[in-house]
Write an enzyme that holds these catalytic residues in place. Structure first.
Site, PDB file in Angstrom:
ATOM      1  N   GLY A   1       0.847  -1.196   0.000  1.00 15.22           N
ATOM      2  CA  GLY A   1       0.000   0.000   0.000  1.00 15.22           C
ATOM      3  C   GLY A   1       0.875   1.235   0.000  1.00 15.22           C
ATOM      4  O   GLY A   1       1.154   1.825  -1.047  1.00 15.22           O
TER       5      GLY A   1
ATOM      6  N   GLN B   1     -19.676  31.703  23.057  1.00 12.47           N
ATOM      7  CA  GLN B   1     -18.288  31.804  22.601  1.00 12.47           C
ATOM      8  C   GLN B   1     -17.677  30.428  22.272  1.00 12.47           C
ATOM      9  O   GLN B   1     -16.883  30.302  21.332  1.00 12.47           O
ATOM     10  CB  GLN B   1     -17.461  32.491  23.684  1.00 12.47           C
TER      11      GLN B   1
ATOM     12  N   GLU C   1      -4.431   7.702  -1.725  1.00  9.53           N
ATOM     13  CA  GLU C   1      -3.454   8.496  -2.505  1.00  9.53           C
ATOM     14  C   GLU C   1      -2.295   8.973  -1.626  1.00  9.53           C
ATOM     15  O   GLU C   1      -1.747  10.058  -1.816  1.00  9.53           O
ATOM     16  CB  GLU C   1      -4.143   9.629  -3.272  1.00  9.53           C
ATOM     17  N   GLY C   2      -1.943   8.124  -0.659  1.00 10.80           N
ATOM     18  CA  GLY C   2      -0.817   8.397   0.238  1.00 10.80           C
ATOM     19  C   GLY C   2      -1.313   8.893   1.582  1.00 10.80           C
ATOM     20  O   GLY C   2      -1.933   9.951   1.671  1.00 10.80           O
TER      21      GLY C   2
END
Ligand code: CAA
Length: 383
Positions: A131, A282, A366-367
């Site tokens: 991979g 907030q 893709e990495g």
């Protein structure tokens, strides 16, 4: 420095946004639930030039460049990340063949990809044991007379069961010491080729409208005319294609995160607790402020990488930085956007639940983020 986009880029962005809103968004939740592959949708996107945004017009593409491609990908992914990944891989494959293919390969495969005739493209590099380290692949390309026979198993192939055109990587070196990266060749294979079959389809956490297949190559026979950019040149080619692909995945992550953030802002303005819209608390406002800042930073990094690509300058480092930052922060944005929705965010009532699942894989395919850091560190070493 110019932060504006051209008229042509804006036209592509608007076209993608329009079709995303009209065609993709209304059915995205149903596609996710049913796991339906978007055949019709891809066909329509093809008619708008979105399967070959940066592919030259002479080959049927839109010829609009990497920035327009990133903008289009962001819009599509905002509506449906599953459709976006099929579009992304198709663009990557079409661009690669347009860039390095022989004239005959270009004519045979690129118009079929960008017109939607081939449905989509697939990038068959990964294997069960290879991979992050594709050089460890074991798929073999063996010479038989004047032909090649490809044998092995590929894994995690996006659209692998649907693609009409696949780039398949294999070890082509003769028996003897392993030639490493230099012994890998890329081959063009048509979907349905004899000897090519689909193994299992992954059951995934997200991207249910995209298929992820393992492929079995059992003596798939191709000629020399299927070799893309020379015997032994395959690894460099994969790396080159992935540099561009990583801009696509960064853009996909930005699109998913933008959708999640816009939803969270809308919800935080509507939802009242303790007598005021929660955006006025907030704690919530700070979350949204961080998300908006990360999103803009991710977008700037990604467009910088696309800009360098368009200029024809090296952009490996910039693409990896964009993918690393955009995907890691898109994950955080989807997480916080879900938090802003409270219990509702954890249900199918709001698209943020899908975004949270879909975005996760952008840090992997893709990495991985870890690979992007290796690439960036190596580029720093070269300085
Ligand atoms: N451009 C051009 N050439 C490159 C390159 C690039 N970006 N990167 C490396 N090369 C060249 C090197 O110059 C070297 O050539 P020479 O020997 O002639 O000098 C050759 O390629 C080998 O390079 P390395 O020694 O750097 O190779 P490596 O084995 O150490 O690996 C790596 C480097 C960056 C870690 C690489 O293995 C890598 O990117 N791994 C991740 C793989 C990946 O992204 N897989 C994704 C699968 S595809 C997918 O996910 C698609 C999908 O379906 C969604």
């Amino acid at each position: 420095m110019n932060f504006g986009i051209t008229e042509e880029q804006e036209l592509i962005r608007r076209t993608a946004a329009g079709v995303a809103e009209r065609l993709l968004a209304p059915r995205a939740a149903a596609r996710d639930l049913a796991g339906t592959f978007p055949v019709e949708e891809l066909r329509e996107l093809a008619t708008l030039g979105l399967l070959g945004v940066a592919v030259p017009e002479a080959l049927g593409g839109a010829g609009a460049g990497a920035i327009a491609y990133s903008l289009a990908m962001q819009e599509l992914a905002k509506a449906d990340a599953s459709v976006a990944v099929a579009v992304s891989v198709t663009n990557m494959v079409a661009e690669l063949i347009a860039k390095v293919g022989s004239p005959a390969q270009q004519q045979r495969f690129v118009p079929a990809l960008v017109s939607g005739k081939a449905v989509c493209g697939a990038f068959a590099l990964s294997e069960p044991q290879a991979g992050s380290d594709p050089v460890a692949m074991t798929t073999q390309a063996v010479r038989h007379g004047d032909r090649w026979r490809l044998t092995g198993n590929k894994a995690w192939i996006t659209s692998g069961d649907r693609a009409g055109v696949l780039v398949v990587w294999a070890k082509s070196s003769p028996p003897g010491p392993d030639a490493g990266a230099k012994g890998i060749t890329a081959f063009l294979v048509e979907g349905g080729a004899p000897g090519l079959s689909v193994g299992r389809l992954e059951q995934k956490m997200g991207l249910h409208g995209s298929s992820t297949a393992s492929l079995v190559l059992d003596g798939v026979e191709v000629g020399d005319d299927a070799v893309l950019a020379g015997v032994g040149g395959g690894f460099r080619l994969a790396m080159m294609a992935l540099d561009g692909g990583r801009i696509g995945i960064a853009s996909q992550a930005i699109g998913i995160a933008r959708g999640a953030l816009e939803g969270a802002v809308r919800y935080a303005k509507d939802r009242t607790q303790f007598g005021v819209p929660i955006i006025q608390h907030q704690a919530v406002g700070n979350m949204l402020a961080d998300c908006a800042t990360w999103l803009d930073a991710a977008t700037l990094l990604t467009l910088r990488a696309a800009h360098k690509k368009e200029l024809g300058q090296p952009f490996t480092r910039e693409a990896s930085m964009a993918k690393l930052f955009a995907t890691e922060h898109a994950g955080k944005i989807c997480d916080l956007a879900l938090q802003v929705h409270g219990g509702y965010g954890y249900t199918h009532d709001f698209p943020v639940e899908r975004a949270y699942r879909d975005v996760r894989v952008t840090r992997i395919y893709e990495g991985t983020s870890e690979i992007q850091r290796i690439v960036i560190a190596r580029e720093l070493l070269k300085q």
